[in-house]
Design a protein around this motif. Structure first.
Motif, short mmCIF file in Angstrom:
data_model
loop_
_atom_site.label_atom_id
_atom_site.label_comp_id
_atom_site.label_asym_id
_atom_site.label_seq_id
_atom_site.Cartn_x
_atom_site.Cartn_y
_atom_site.Cartn_z
N ARG A 1 13.62 -7.58 0.96
CA ARG A 1 12.42 -8.27 1.42
C ARG A 1 11.17 -7.74 0.70
N GLU A 2 10.35 -8.69 0.27
CA GLU A 2 9.07 -8.38 -0.38
C GLU A 2 9.20 -7.20 -1.34
N SER A 3 10.18 -7.29 -2.21
CA SER A 3 10.54 -6.16 -3.07
C SER A 3 9.73 -6.06 -4.36
N GLU A 4 9.09 -7.14 -4.79
CA GLU A 4 8.33 -7.12 -6.03
C GLU A 4 7.05 -7.94 -5.90
N TRP A 5 6.01 -7.47 -6.54
CA TRP A 5 4.73 -8.18 -6.61
C TRP A 5 4.79 -9.10 -7.82
N ILE A 6 4.86 -10.41 -7.58
CA ILE A 6 5.00 -11.39 -8.66
C ILE A 6 3.97 -12.49 -8.46
N ASN A 7 3.17 -12.70 -9.49
CA ASN A 7 2.23 -13.81 -9.50
C ASN A 7 1.32 -13.79 -8.27
N GLY A 8 0.87 -12.61 -7.88
CA GLY A 8 -0.11 -12.50 -6.81
C GLY A 8 0.44 -12.43 -5.40
N ALA A 9 1.74 -12.27 -5.26
CA ALA A 9 2.33 -12.19 -3.92
C ALA A 9 3.62 -11.39 -3.98
N PHE A 10 4.02 -10.86 -2.83
CA PHE A 10 5.31 -10.19 -2.77
C PHE A 10 6.42 -11.24 -2.72
N ALA A 11 7.51 -10.95 -3.40
CA ALA A 11 8.64 -11.88 -3.46
C ALA A 11 9.90 -11.20 -2.95
N ASP A 12 10.70 -11.97 -2.21
CA ASP A 12 12.02 -11.50 -1.78
C ASP A 12 13.00 -11.70 -2.93
N HIS A 13 13.95 -10.77 -3.04
CA HIS A 13 14.96 -10.85 -4.08
C HIS A 13 16.37 -10.83 -3.49
N ALA A 14 17.21 -11.71 -4.01
CA ALA A 14 18.64 -11.68 -3.69
C ALA A 14 19.26 -10.62 -4.60
N VAL A 15 20.12 -9.79 -4.01
CA VAL A 15 20.75 -8.71 -4.75
C VAL A 15 22.23 -9.02 -4.93
N TYR A 16 22.69 -8.91 -6.16
CA TYR A 16 24.09 -9.12 -6.52
C TYR A 16 24.61 -7.87 -7.22
N SER A 17 25.91 -7.59 -7.04
CA SER A 17 26.49 -6.45 -7.76
C SER A 17 27.87 -6.79 -8.27
N LEU A 18 28.25 -6.04 -9.29
CA LEU A 18 29.57 -6.17 -9.89
C LEU A 18 30.08 -4.76 -10.16
N LEU A 19 31.33 -4.51 -9.82
CA LEU A 19 31.97 -3.23 -10.12
C LEU A 19 32.86 -3.39 -11.34
#
Length: 181
Positions: free
Chosen positions: A157-175
């Motif tokens: 949630r609200e992990s990055e400041w992008i274009n003047g606002a905090f943005a939520d990011h979906a996290v994916y992983s691969l082993l």
């Protein structure tokens, strides 16, 4: 990492160098609307000097084995890139991202470039876990890790400041053991 990396018959990945700064800046400028609303770094590239600083930072990371920013090239044309934000050798983990000029989207280029980068990270850097983060509302970007067999882990949630606002990011992983290519 051993570069250049052949992505497909007409596309290679090679680290950006200072001489690429004007070309990189021009591509970002031409694609501001497309990139700045999605990427956590492109909005800070407001001049050739900013592009040079970013290229230098990633060249320094590459020199010590801690990441890279490789341009995606077709012939002598820069069309985007794959970014490895870090390589943690102790934790055997990494995070990658990607970007592409809008006119090059929808052709499978990024999926193929990520395949090549992931294979190299696993094979050459002994990475066990690779993470990709995408803005939650960026459906096309989220399709890349889904196509590549990454596991969706949740939302930062609200992990990055992008274009003047905090943005939520979906996290994916691969082993590494899940990588089939």
């Amino acid at each position: 990492m051993n570069f250049p990396i052949q992505v497909d018959e007409k596309t290679i990945l090679r680290p950006l160098v200072l001489d690429d700064a004007e070309t990189m800046f021009a591509l970002i400028q031409q694609n501001r609307t497309h990139l700045d609303t999605r990427l956590r770094w492109s909005g800070r590239i407001q001049s050739v000097a900013d592009a040079q600083a970013l290229i230098k930072r990633f060249a320094d990371k590459l020199a010590v084995g801690d990441g890279f920013h490789a341009g995606l090239w077709q012939a002598e044309t820069l069309i985007g890139g794959v970014v490895c934000h870090y390589i943690n050798p102790e934790g055997r983990k990494s995070e990658i991202g990607y970007w592409l000029g809008e006119s090059f989207t929808g052709q499978g280029i990024i999926t193929n470039a990520c395949k090549a980068a992931i294979s190299a990270l696993i094979r050459e850097e002994n990475v066990h876990r690779i993470e990709i983060q995408c803005m939650v509302n960026n459906v096309r970007s989220r399709a890349v890790p889904e196509r590549l067999g990454f596991t969706y882990e949740g939302i930062k949630r609200e992990s990055e400041w992008i274009n003047g606002a905090f943005a939520d990011h979906a996290v994916y992983s691969l082993l590494d053991r899940e990588w089939q290519i």
